[in-house]
Design a protein around this motif. Structure first.
Motif, PDB file in Angstrom:
ATOM      1  N   VAL A  57       0.856  -1.189   0.000  1.00 21.55           N
ATOM      2  CA  VAL A  57       0.000   0.000   0.000  1.00 21.55           C
ATOM      3  C   VAL A  57       0.891   1.238   0.000  1.00 21.55           C
ATOM      4  O   VAL A  57       1.735   1.401   0.892  1.00 21.55           O
ATOM      5  N   ILE A  97      -2.832   5.890  -2.349  1.00 21.41           N
ATOM      6  CA  ILE A  97      -3.898   6.353  -1.453  1.00 21.41           C
ATOM      7  C   ILE A  97      -4.308   7.775  -1.829  1.00 21.41           C
ATOM      8  O   ILE A  97      -5.498   8.095  -1.920  1.00 21.41           O
ATOM      9  N   ALA A 102      -5.975   4.796   4.413  1.00 23.33           N
ATOM     10  CA  ALA A 102      -6.729   4.681   3.161  1.00 23.33           C
ATOM     11  C   ALA A 102      -8.196   5.030   3.418  1.00 23.33           C
ATOM     12  O   ALA A 102      -8.747   4.670   4.456  1.00 23.33           O
TER      13      ALA A 102
END
Lengths: 130, 146
Positions: free
Chosen positions: B19, B24, B54
């Motif tokens: 991630v 994001i 997020a």
């Protein structure tokens, strides 16, 4: 208790941007030719884009970026997005109801007066005194 | 027609998804999620998170691989050209952060038929690099009858 509705404008530009950000390149979200070919009135918004706007409303109501711990939605109708400057408008409404262990938000999204999303429920632990 | 015997079938985990802050940010800006905790690491840390978090529906970006596994499985018989998105749910154990290395496992929970349509519910469990749960997402697809 009913919360003040929130409205969001959706144009084709938003759908293109969401397609890129989400990786959902299904052509029914950008091609009128393909959308009408499968029986839709034209290009429709991604269901997940509509859900993202519902989640955004919850965060804006609570002020808490991690307010959502459990969010469920049912998509009931497509959201057509015409190729105009105005596009369309999504309205998100919510009422707070009793729930265990926390009160819950019952969310609905409408577009041009038609319900497009329902059954959205999110725990609502952050309202003091509710 | 979906093969109902696929209920309970699990697809092996996809490679871990790292991630990223900028992914994001891209997603947050695309959905108008303007809270600084999504965009600014300092603002996120001030709220006690290790990095930007997020927005609530961001995990759908990771869940796409599970849908692709189902679509690519000839035995299941999922015809995406007739699919409508019916329902979606996210249940969080904790927010997802930039820097998380997330492994997704997708399991078919239920296959039913009603009024000529098939309904397929799948669950994607997302765990971090320590094997700890982060979020699970349920997806219900409606496959319109021919």
């Amino acid at each position: 208790m009913e919360l003040a509705p929130r409205t969001y404008r959706i144009t084709r530009a938003e759908l293109v941007r969401y397609a890129g950000a989400s990786g959902d390149f299904n052509p029914i979200h950008w091609s009128d030719r393909i959308a009408t070919g499968v029986g839709l009135p034209g290009v429709i918004a991604h269901g997940m884009y509509t859900m993202a706007l519902v989640a955004r409303a919850v965060v804006e109501w609570t002020g808490d970026p991690a307010a959502i711990v459990d969010l469920r939605v049912r998509f009931t109708r497509p959201v057509p997005v015409p190729d105009t400057d105005e596009g369309t408008e999504l309205m998100v409404t919510a009422t707070v109801r009793d729930g265990e262990p926390y009160p819950e938000l019952v969310l609905t999204a409408t577009c041009a007066g038609e319900k497009v999303l329902g059954m959205a429920v999110a725990p609502w632990p952050t309202v003091p005194g509710v | 027609m979906l093969d109902p015997s696929y209920a309970g079938h699990a697809y092996p985990p996809a490679l871990p998804y790292l991630v990223g802050r900028e992914k994001i940010r891209e997603f947050a800006l695309a959905v108008g999620a303007a809270h600084p905790a999504y965009l600014d690491p300092e603002a996120a840390r001030a709220l006690g998170y290790p990095d930007v978090i997020a927005p609530p529906t961001f995990p759908i970006v990771l869940a796409g691989a599970g849908l692709e596994s189902m679509a690519a499985d000839p035995g299941l018989g999922l015809d995406f050209s007739r699919v409508v998105h019916g329902e979606q749910r996210f249940a969080y154990t904790r927010p997802m952060y930039a820097g998380d290395r997330i492994t997704c496992t997708t399991t078919i929970e239920q296959i039913t038929s009603r009024a000529g349509n098939d309904f397929l519910t799948s669950r994607t469990d997302m765990v971090d690099e320590h094997g700890e749960p982060v979020v699970s997402t349920w997806n219900k697809l409606v496959v319109r009858g021919e």
